[in-house]
Design a protein around this motif. Structure first.
Motif, short mmCIF file in Angstrom:
data_model
loop_
_atom_site.label_atom_id
_atom_site.label_comp_id
_atom_site.label_asym_id
_atom_site.label_seq_id
_atom_site.Cartn_x
_atom_site.Cartn_y
_atom_site.Cartn_z
N SER A 1 0.73 -1.29 0.06
CA SER A 1 -0.06 -0.33 0.01
C SER A 1 1.01 1.28 0.11
CB SER A 1 -1.00 0.10 1.26
OG SER A 1 -0.23 0.18 2.38
N ALA A 2 2.04 1.05 0.55
CA ALA A 2 2.98 2.52 0.69
C ALA A 2 3.55 2.60 -0.70
CB ALA A 2 3.95 2.19 1.50
N MET A 3 3.82 1.49 -1.50
CA MET A 3 4.50 1.71 -2.87
C MET A 3 3.31 2.42 -3.71
SD MET A 3 6.83 -1.29 -3.45
CE MET A 3 6.59 -2.61 -2.27
N ARG A 4 1.99 1.88 -3.79
CA ARG A 4 0.85 2.47 -4.14
C ARG A 4 0.62 3.88 -3.94
NH1 ARG A 4 -1.29 -0.73 -7.79
NH2 ARG A 4 -0.97 -2.83 -7.29
N ASP A 5 0.59 4.05 -2.59
CA ASP A 5 0.74 5.56 -2.15
C ASP A 5 1.84 6.48 -2.95
OD1 ASP A 5 -1.62 5.17 -0.57
OD2 ASP A 5 -0.24 5.01 1.18
N LEU A 6 2.89 6.03 -2.98
CA LEU A 6 4.04 6.69 -3.62
C LEU A 6 4.06 6.67 -5.02
CD1 LEU A 6 6.86 5.07 -1.77
CD2 LEU A 6 6.50 7.51 -1.63
N THR A 7 3.21 5.95 -5.80
CA THR A 7 2.86 5.92 -7.13
C THR A 7 1.41 6.49 -7.72
OG1 THR A 7 2.30 3.69 -7.33
CG2 THR A 7 4.81 4.20 -7.55
N GLU A 8 0.88 7.30 -6.71
CA GLU A 8 -0.41 7.78 -6.84
C GLU A 8 -1.46 6.69 -7.36
OE1 GLU A 8 0.19 10.82 -9.99
OE2 GLU A 8 1.15 12.06 -8.55
N GLY A 9 -1.26 5.70 -6.25
CA GLY A 9 -2.25 4.55 -6.73
C GLY A 9 -1.98 3.47 -7.79
N ARG A 10 -1.09 3.69 -8.61
CA ARG A 10 -0.79 2.78 -9.74
C ARG A 10 -0.07 1.57 -9.57
NH1 ARG A 10 1.18 7.48 -11.35
NH2 ARG A 10 3.31 6.80 -11.52
N GLY A 11 0.96 1.56 -8.64
CA GLY A 11 1.92 0.49 -8.52
C GLY A 11 3.14 0.90 -9.04
N VAL A 12 4.01 -0.15 -8.87
CA VAL A 12 5.43 0.18 -9.49
C VAL A 12 5.53 -0.50 -10.88
CG1 VAL A 12 6.56 0.23 -7.03
CG2 VAL A 12 6.47 -1.86 -8.45
N ASP A 13 6.35 0.10 -11.65
CA ASP A 13 6.37 -0.32 -13.00
C ASP A 13 7.11 -1.73 -13.14
OD1 ASP A 13 5.32 2.06 -14.07
OD2 ASP A 13 7.31 3.18 -14.14
N VAL A 14 8.27 -1.92 -12.29
CA VAL A 14 9.09 -2.99 -12.30
C VAL A 14 9.47 -3.51 -11.17
CG1 VAL A 14 10.96 -3.95 -13.37
CG2 VAL A 14 10.05 -2.28 -14.60
N VAL A 15 9.17 -4.85 -10.79
CA VAL A 15 9.72 -5.37 -9.42
C VAL A 15 10.73 -6.60 -9.93
CG1 VAL A 15 9.07 -6.97 -7.59
CG2 VAL A 15 7.50 -5.05 -8.45
N ILE A 16 11.85 -6.34 -9.43
CA ILE A 16 12.85 -7.31 -9.72
C ILE A 16 13.04 -8.32 -8.43
CG2 ILE A 16 15.43 -7.62 -10.28
CD1 ILE A 16 15.40 -4.90 -11.18
N LEU A 17 12.50 -9.42 -8.88
CA LEU A 17 12.42 -10.48 -7.83
C LEU A 17 13.76 -11.39 -7.52
CD1 LEU A 17 10.32 -11.31 -5.62
CD2 LEU A 17 9.60 -12.93 -7.28
N THR A 18 14.88 -10.77 -6.35
CA THR A 18 15.81 -11.54 -6.43
C THR A 18 15.86 -12.60 -5.33
OG1 THR A 18 16.75 -9.85 -4.81
CG2 THR A 18 17.21 -9.43 -7.03
N VAL A 19 14.99 -12.63 -4.63
CA VAL A 19 14.82 -13.68 -3.64
C VAL A 19 13.27 -14.20 -3.87
CG1 VAL A 19 14.76 -14.49 -1.52
CG2 VAL A 19 16.41 -12.65 -1.94
N TRP A 20 13.11 -15.45 -4.28
CA TRP A 20 11.88 -15.99 -4.64
C TRP A 20 11.24 -16.57 -3.56
CZ3 TRP A 20 11.38 -18.31 -10.32
CH2 TRP A 20 10.14 -18.82 -10.42
N THR A 21 10.62 -16.04 -2.69
CA THR A 21 9.66 -17.06 -1.67
C THR A 21 8.28 -16.78 -1.93
OG1 THR A 21 9.66 -15.41 -0.09
CG2 THR A 21 11.65 -16.58 -0.03
N ARG A 22 7.46 -17.34 -1.31
CA ARG A 22 5.93 -17.08 -1.02
C ARG A 22 5.72 -15.80 -0.84
NH1 ARG A 22 1.82 -17.47 -4.22
NH2 ARG A 22 0.03 -16.70 -3.16
N ALA A 23 6.38 -15.24 0.29
CA ALA A 23 6.20 -13.79 0.50
C ALA A 23 6.43 -12.94 -0.16
CB ALA A 23 6.91 -13.60 2.06
N THR A 24 7.83 -12.80 -0.81
CA THR A 24 8.15 -11.88 -1.80
C THR A 24 7.47 -11.83 -3.44
OG1 THR A 24 9.91 -13.28 -2.84
CG2 THR A 24 10.44 -11.94 -0.89
N LEU A 25 7.04 -13.24 -3.49
CA LEU A 25 6.23 -13.23 -4.95
C LEU A 25 4.72 -12.60 -4.56
CD1 LEU A 25 5.85 -14.12 -7.63
CD2 LEU A 25 5.12 -16.42 -6.81
N ASP A 26 4.31 -12.61 -3.27
CA ASP A 26 3.02 -12.13 -2.90
C ASP A 26 3.09 -10.49 -3.04
OD1 ASP A 26 0.15 -11.98 -1.97
OD2 ASP A 26 1.04 -11.56 -0.11
N LEU A 27 4.21 -9.95 -2.48
CA LEU A 27 4.42 -8.70 -2.20
C LEU A 27 4.63 -8.20 -3.69
CD1 LEU A 27 5.01 -6.07 -0.71
CD2 LEU A 27 7.28 -6.84 -0.39
#
Length: 146
Positions: A26-52
């Motif tokens: 929600s903080a990332m959405r707030d920082l991007t005026e509700g859009r969400g981030v353009d790119v997520v680079i998933l360097t550690v692949w766990t259920r928690a990081t994938l969900d985030l």
């Protein structure tokens, strides 16, 4: 890992979050005026990081799968990926033509790579070094052969 987040901030990252931070998406959405981030680079692949990552990336955004282990499951709703038009890109490493560029970036004085090392072990303690790294208790482990 908190120490990696601190290092990223020291290297100039404007904002960062830990994967277990319940307010991160929600903080990332707030920082991007509700859009969400353009790119997520998933360097550690766990259920928690994938969900985030999926909660943080914008519709039409890109999820770059970089860090994975053998037998890593990808428990994602295909309908959500399709409906939100999320681009999935995987990468194992840099291409030979990009490698010199990556090294040039890392040679910049602001990137003190030594600060990424959290543990140094002798060759005799190599088994302990691998154990600590495997348990996720270290940022980077070096085995020094002297």
């Amino acid at each position: 890992r908190p120490e990696r987040l601190d290092l990223a901030r020291a290297w100039g990252v404007a904002q960062g979050f830990l994967a277990d931070d319940r307010e991160a998406a929600s903080a990332m959405r707030d920082l991007t005026e509700g859009r969400g981030v353009d790119v997520v680079i998933l360097t550690v692949w766990t259920r928690a990081t994938l969900d985030l990552a999926l909660r943080s990336v914008r519709d039409g955004g890109t999820l770059l799968l970089f860090g994975a282990k053998p037998d890593a499951a990808f428990p994602v709703d295909g309908w959500e990926l399709w409906r939100r038009e999320i681009n999935l890109v995987s990468s194992y490493s840099a291409t030979p033509d990009l490698f010199p560029r990556a090294l040039a970036i890392l040679r910049r004085s602001r990137y003190t790579l030594e600060t990424t090392v959290s543990h140094v072990f002798s060759l005799e303690d190599g088994a302990k070094a691998f154990e600590i790294a495997h348990q996720g208790l270290a940022s980077k482990v070096v085995i020094a052969c002297e």
